[in-house]
Design an enzyme around this catalytic site. Structure first.
Site, PDB file in Angstrom:
ATOM      1  CG  LEU A   2       8.983   2.933   4.122  1.00 52.18           C
ATOM      2  CD1 LEU A   2       8.889   1.820   3.089  1.00 52.18           C
ATOM      3  CD2 LEU A   2       7.596   3.478   4.417  1.00 52.18           C
ATOM      4  CE1 TYR A  33       0.984  -0.073   4.459  1.00 53.87           C
ATOM      5  CE2 TYR A  33       0.005   2.103   4.196  1.00 53.87           C
ATOM      6  CZ  TYR A  33       0.769   1.212   4.922  1.00 53.87           C
ATOM      7  OH  TYR A  33       1.324   1.614   6.104  1.00 53.87           O
ATOM      8  CD  GLU A  59      10.663   2.197   9.740  1.00 50.26           C
ATOM      9  OE1 GLU A  59      10.458   3.155   8.984  1.00 50.26           O
ATOM     10  OE2 GLU A  59      10.578   1.013   9.362  1.00 50.26           O
ATOM     11  CE  LYS A  72       3.474   3.343   3.066  1.00 47.21           C
ATOM     12  NZ  LYS A  72       3.435   3.171   4.507  1.00 47.21           N
TER      13      LYS A  72
HETATM   14  N1  PMP Z   1       8.173   4.188   8.288  1.00 45.31           N
HETATM   15  C1  PMP Z   1       7.037   3.460   8.282  1.00 45.31           C
HETATM   16  C2  PMP Z   1       7.070   2.103   8.902  1.00 45.31           C
HETATM   17  C3  PMP Z   1       5.860   3.962   7.708  1.00 45.31           C
HETATM   18  O1  PMP Z   1       4.748   3.224   7.693  1.00 45.31           O
HETATM   19  C4  PMP Z   1       5.885   5.268   7.153  1.00 45.31           C
HETATM   20  C5  PMP Z   1       4.624   5.835   6.564  1.00 45.31           C
HETATM   21  N2  PMP Z   1       4.498   5.516   5.221  1.00 45.31           N
HETATM   22  C6  PMP Z   1       7.088   5.993   7.165  1.00 45.31           C
HETATM   23  C7  PMP Z   1       8.211   5.434   7.748  1.00 45.31           C
HETATM   24  C8  PMP Z   1       7.166   7.381   6.556  1.00 45.31           C
HETATM   25  O2  PMP Z   1       7.079   7.309   5.157  1.00 45.31           O
HETATM   26  P1  PMP Z   1       6.547   8.544   4.274  1.00 45.31           P
HETATM   27  O3  PMP Z   1       7.353   9.733   4.658  1.00 45.31           O
HETATM   28  O4  PMP Z   1       6.802   8.125   2.876  1.00 45.31           O
HETATM   29  O5  PMP Z   1       5.101   8.725   4.602  1.00 45.31           O
END
Ligand code: PMP
Length: 297
Positions: A206, A31, A182, A149
């Site tokens: 991620l 997603y 994270e 993701k």
């Molecule tokens: N880490 C994780 C585990 C996430 O689910 C997200 C949200 N997508 C992020 C980091 C931040 O990613 P983004 O800045 O692309 O929203």
């Protein structure tokens, strides 16, 4: 409310997926979450690129062309008359008999959902949110790479449960070596001796689209940035901490739990980067509107 399901827009009450869908049975799917500002899907190309990367890492063939994915998102926004919104795009392996073999599913399930973006409480930005360090570790890169993701979110949900138990807004996970990775839905940054630090991709994260933008903005504004391997102790002794994601943008932290009396100020670097991020968003929206006015008619 309307949802885009496979090839058409349907009322939310009709947007139903089979109990045999492998997304439901196994969390087998991927997603993206996007934010829409004034009718423009922010960083759409980057989100679609990451969607394709996730798909490729799980061997899933996305059933649509990039241009059709964009159309499906804008059609869903239009059907719901939304201009300030978030969008969730989900692709699961699809309907198939019970069994892990992806080939059991003939056609992926494709869903676009959107809702109004009502924003976070102002106090989150003015006072900062509370963080905790989860005891559950982030998935090993070699087991389930956080760069996918995926719909398989139990690792993050277990950490979120810990955050709630600690009365914290977000939980930061460590990797198997005990290094920072994270949050459950965000990337983490902290300031140490004036240097902006954030765990590197090699730590098992991620690589957030917001994270990349914030690094870029920091460099452009003369800050030193270090992507590296960090321990929780380094976080505890930071002067500022903030988390980032598509909907939160740059959200400062007030305190990390499990260390007495650690209070971070909502510091100048956090404030500067939030300001610069929002300026970037405004510039992007203006540019996209000028490029393709037909989208907002
Ligand atoms: N880490 C994780 C585990 C996430 O689910 C997200 C949200 N997508 C992020 C980091 C931040 O990613 P983004 O800045 O692309 O929203």
């Amino acid at each position: 409310m309307y949802v885009y399901l496979n090839n058409k827009i349907v009322p939310a009450s009709d947007a139903k997926v089979s109990v045999f869908d492998h997304g439901f049975l196994y969390g087998d799917g991927i997603y993206e979450t996007m934010r829409v500002y004034d009718g423009v899907v922010f960083m759409l190309d980057e989100h679609i690129e990451r969607l394709y990367r996730s798909a490729s890492l799980i061997g899933l063939a996305i059933p649509k062309k990039i241009s059709d994915i964009k159309i499906s998102i804008y059609e869903t926004l239009k059907a719901n008359s939304l201009t300030n919104a978030y969008v969730r795009l989900t692709i699961s392996r699809g309907y198939g008999p019970i069994g892990l073999d992806p080939e059991l599913c003939k056609e992926p399930t494709f869903v676009v959902m959107t809702n109004e973006f009502t924003g976070y409480p102002k106090s989150y930005y003015e006072e900062g949110i509370k963080l905790t360090i989860a005891s559950v570790r982030r998935n090993l890169r070699e087991a389930l790479n956080p760069q996918i993701k995926s719909l398989n979110f139990l690792n993050n949900i277990l950490a979120k449960i810990e955050a709630k138990q600690a009365d914290a807004y977000e939980a930061i996970m460590l990797n198997a070596e005990g290094h920072l990775t994270e949050g459950t839905i965000s990337n983490i940054f902290f300031v140490k001796n004036g240097i902006l630090c954030t765990p590197s991709v090699e730590c098992g994260i991620l690589d957030g689209i917001t994270r990349a933008m914030v690094i870029d903005l920091a460099l452009k504004n003369g800050l030193e940035v270090k992507e590296g391997i960090f321990t929780p102790e380094e976080l505890y002794t930071a002067s500022e901490v903030f988390i980032t994601n598509t909907t939160m943008e740059v959200m400062p932290a007030r305190r990390a739990d499990k260390i007495d009396k650690t209070e971070f100020k909502v510091g100048e670097i956090s404030k500067l980067l939030l300001k610069k991020y929002r300026q970037e968003v405004n510039g992007y929206v203006k540019e996209k509107k000028a490029e393709d006015p037909s989208l907002w008619e």
